[in-house]
Design a protein around this motif. Structure first.
Motif, PDB file in Angstrom:
ATOM      1  N   SER A  23       0.836  -1.194   0.000  1.00  0.00           N
ATOM      2  CA  SER A  23       0.000   0.000   0.000  1.00  0.00           C
ATOM      3  C   SER A  23       0.876   1.253   0.000  1.00  0.00           C
ATOM      4  O   SER A  23       1.928   1.282   0.659  1.00  0.00           O
ATOM      5  CB  SER A  23      -0.894   0.005   1.243  1.00  0.00           C
ATOM      6  OG  SER A  23      -1.452   1.291   1.466  1.00  0.00           O
ATOM      7  N   HIS A  29       0.109  -3.271   4.786  1.00  0.00           N
ATOM      8  CA  HIS A  29      -0.820  -3.871   3.835  1.00  0.00           C
ATOM      9  C   HIS A  29      -0.099  -4.253   2.545  1.00  0.00           C
ATOM     10  O   HIS A  29       0.527  -3.419   1.893  1.00  0.00           O
ATOM     11  CB  HIS A  29      -1.976  -2.919   3.548  1.00  0.00           C
ATOM     12  CG  HIS A  29      -2.946  -2.811   4.664  1.00  0.00           C
ATOM     13  ND1 HIS A  29      -4.043  -1.990   4.645  1.00  0.00           N
ATOM     14  CD2 HIS A  29      -2.990  -3.451   5.878  1.00  0.00           C
ATOM     15  CE1 HIS A  29      -4.725  -2.106   5.774  1.00  0.00           C
ATOM     16  NE2 HIS A  29      -4.097  -2.995   6.543  1.00  0.00           N
ATOM     17  N   SER A  67      -5.161   3.847  -0.666  1.00  0.00           N
ATOM     18  CA  SER A  67      -5.113   2.813   0.370  1.00  0.00           C
ATOM     19  C   SER A  67      -6.363   1.937   0.392  1.00  0.00           C
ATOM     20  O   SER A  67      -6.362   0.864   0.992  1.00  0.00           O
ATOM     21  CB  SER A  67      -4.932   3.469   1.743  1.00  0.00           C
ATOM     22  OG  SER A  67      -6.016   4.347   2.020  1.00  0.00           O
ATOM     23  N   THR A  68      -7.438   2.384  -0.277  1.00  0.00           N
ATOM     24  CA  THR A  68      -8.698   1.643  -0.223  1.00  0.00           C
ATOM     25  C   THR A  68      -9.082   1.001  -1.551  1.00  0.00           C
ATOM     26  O   THR A  68     -10.079   0.281  -1.616  1.00  0.00           O
ATOM     27  CB  THR A  68      -9.848   2.562   0.223  1.00  0.00           C
ATOM     28  OG1 THR A  68     -10.042   3.588  -0.768  1.00  0.00           O
ATOM     29  CG2 THR A  68      -9.537   3.201   1.567  1.00  0.00           C
ATOM     30  N   ARG A  69      -8.329   1.269  -2.606  1.00  0.00           N
ATOM     31  CA  ARG A  69      -8.647   0.730  -3.928  1.00  0.00           C
ATOM     32  C   ARG A  69      -7.452  -0.034  -4.476  1.00  0.00           C
ATOM     33  O   ARG A  69      -6.296   0.346  -4.255  1.00  0.00           O
ATOM     34  CB  ARG A  69      -8.995   1.856  -4.907  1.00  0.00           C
ATOM     35  CG  ARG A  69     -10.129   2.739  -4.468  1.00  0.00           C
ATOM     36  CD  ARG A  69     -11.466   2.169  -4.849  1.00  0.00           C
ATOM     37  NE  ARG A  69     -12.569   2.933  -4.248  1.00  0.00           N
ATOM     38  CZ  ARG A  69     -13.837   2.701  -4.477  1.00  0.00           C
ATOM     39  NH1 ARG A  69     -14.197   1.725  -5.282  1.00  0.00           N
ATOM     40  NH2 ARG A  69     -14.775   3.413  -3.889  1.00  0.00           N
ATOM     41  N   ASP A  83     -12.716  -2.612  -4.078  1.00  0.00           N
ATOM     42  CA  ASP A  83     -12.921  -1.761  -2.914  1.00  0.00           C
ATOM     43  C   ASP A  83     -12.485  -2.597  -1.710  1.00  0.00           C
ATOM     44  O   ASP A  83     -13.175  -3.551  -1.322  1.00  0.00           O
ATOM     45  CB  ASP A  83     -14.388  -1.348  -2.802  1.00  0.00           C
ATOM     46  CG  ASP A  83     -14.632  -0.375  -1.661  1.00  0.00           C
ATOM     47  OD1 ASP A  83     -14.025  -0.549  -0.586  1.00  0.00           O
ATOM     48  OD2 ASP A  83     -15.444   0.552  -1.837  1.00  0.00           O
ATOM     49  N   GLU A  85     -12.202  -1.933   1.448  1.00  0.00           N
ATOM     50  CA  GLU A  85     -12.963  -1.802   2.695  1.00  0.00           C
ATOM     51  C   GLU A  85     -14.290  -2.545   2.616  1.00  0.00           C
ATOM     52  O   GLU A  85     -14.676  -3.252   3.541  1.00  0.00           O
ATOM     53  CB  GLU A  85     -13.183  -0.320   3.011  1.00  0.00           C
ATOM     54  CG  GLU A  85     -11.892   0.427   3.353  1.00  0.00           C
ATOM     55  CD  GLU A  85     -12.141   1.885   3.669  1.00  0.00           C
ATOM     56  OE1 GLU A  85     -13.142   2.443   3.153  1.00  0.00           O
ATOM     57  OE2 GLU A  85     -11.339   2.469   4.414  1.00  0.00           O
ATOM     58  N   ARG A  86     -14.990  -2.403   1.485  1.00  0.00           N
ATOM     59  CA  ARG A  86     -16.280  -3.090   1.321  1.00  0.00           C
ATOM     60  C   ARG A  86     -16.124  -4.512   0.783  1.00  0.00           C
ATOM     61  O   ARG A  86     -17.080  -5.283   0.744  1.00  0.00           O
ATOM     62  CB  ARG A  86     -17.181  -2.281   0.383  1.00  0.00           C
ATOM     63  CG  ARG A  86     -17.576  -0.918   0.929  1.00  0.00           C
ATOM     64  CD  ARG A  86     -18.547  -0.218  -0.016  1.00  0.00           C
ATOM     65  NE  ARG A  86     -19.030   1.045   0.531  1.00  0.00           N
ATOM     66  CZ  ARG A  86     -18.422   2.209   0.357  1.00  0.00           C
ATOM     67  NH1 ARG A  86     -17.292   2.265  -0.336  1.00  0.00           N
ATOM     68  NH2 ARG A  86     -18.919   3.313   0.877  1.00  0.00           N
TER      69      ARG A  86
END
Length: 329
Positions: A23, A29, A67-69, A83, A85-86
């Motif tokens: 990340s 990550h 950081s989220t994709r 995604d 997070e989801r």
């Protein structure tokens, strides 16, 4: 004896590792793509697999956006966005043939993908039609890296093209590789001055982007990842290159199972880490330079393995210390 500066991640890919990438904002990550048709997200500090995304075929490359994709491409030809997070997946589009490399360009918020269909494609995940441009190439794209807005593309036929991500209609430079055999990996210097390429024939070339004769006279190539056994010289492919984000030295990994750290300015090897049981397929430094991820797996360089089966696949994460610092001038 175990190496106290290195850990082996639990739940590694079930088949050969193709890609590792940290990340840009969280050095714990790590994304790992593999021939088992999965992209895995690990927390390397906790040594825990956080999530996994299944594909239709082998994953050849993956990268973070923010950081989220994250994004991936591989043998199924689809460009995917995750995604993290989801834990959801979206298909952005596809190439006509397998996708060999996906690279996020932070400065333009674009994804660039390279394929065996002899194209580079530019993607804006925010757009209603995410594929914003297709740029034909003279040959199949094997490898690609970027620093800032500069993109370096390694292709079949020893073509090396460089692009400016902001205006990709024409390459900035068209070069022929300094190496005589197939390009296996490319990595850009952190200072943006040049790049390194490696080949299947145990060599690394260091090149500079400045086209002036003075700058070009500084480029060079050298032999590495070779062993002499009983008087016979064994030459191994150099599969992976990665520049240190702080010191601008670089690491190389080969099918001989070794990782070496190099000071390209001093033309010196700084360190060779203990040999792994299988070849090194992929390398990546964390954004702070404190960690080095190593994808370890058999690369089929010698054809099918004996009936005992393919060797163990592993993802190792090593603490990086002063061995990455360049030699004092």
């Amino acid at each position: 004896m175990s190496d106290q500066k290195e850990i082996e991640l639990k739940s590694p890919p079930l088949d050969s590792v193709s890609s590792v990438t940290f990340s840009p904002s969280n050095s714990s990550h790590l994304l790992v793509g593999g021939w088992d048709s999965c992209v895995r997200l690990y927390d390397v500090t906790a040594n825990d697999q956080k999530t996994k995304f299944d594909h239709k075929a082998a994953v050849l490359s993956c990268c973070f956006g923010d950081s989220t994709r994250a994004y991936s491409g591989g043998l199924d030809t689809w460009v995917r966005e995750f995604d993290l997070e989801r834990e959801t997946t979206r298909v952005l589009g596809q190439h006509a043939e397998s996708i060999s490399r996906v690279v996020w360009i932070k400065d333009t918020n674009n994804l660039v993908t390279g394929s065996w269909d002899r194209t580079l494609r530019l993607w804006d995940p925010r757009a209603q039609a995410p594929c914003t441009a297709t740029h034909p190439q003279p040959e199949r794209v094997y490898c690609m890296d970027a620093v800032g807005t500069t993109i370096v593309v390694g292709m079949a036929g020893r073509h090396i093209y460089t692009y400016d991500a902001r205006k990709m209609a024409e390459p900035l430079q068209k070069r022929e590789s300094s190496l005589k055999f197939m390009t296996r990996a490319v990595a850009c210097m952190i200072d943006g001055k040049g790049f390194a390429t490696s080949s299947v024939e145990g060599r690394i070339a260091v090149d500079y982007l400045d086209p002036s004769p003075e700058a070009q006279s500084a480029k060079y190539a050298f032999k590495c990842h070779r062993q002499t056994v009983d008087g016979v010289d064994h030459v191994w492919p150099v599969n992976a290159l990665a520049f240190h984000p702080v010191h601008n030295t670089f690491a190389s990994g080969g099918s001989d199972g070794t990782v070496s750290m190099w000071d390209h300015t001093a033309k010196k090897r700084l360190r060779q880490y203990p040999k792994y049981k299988e070849g090194v397929a992929a390398l990546a430094f964390s954004a702070d330079g404190a960690k080095l991820a190593v994808g370890v797996s058999y690369g089929w360089d010698e054809g099918p393995k004996p009936s005992a089966g393919v060797g163990k696949t592993a993802v190792m994460v090593r603490e990086v210390g002063d061995e990455a610092k360049p030699k004092a001038k």
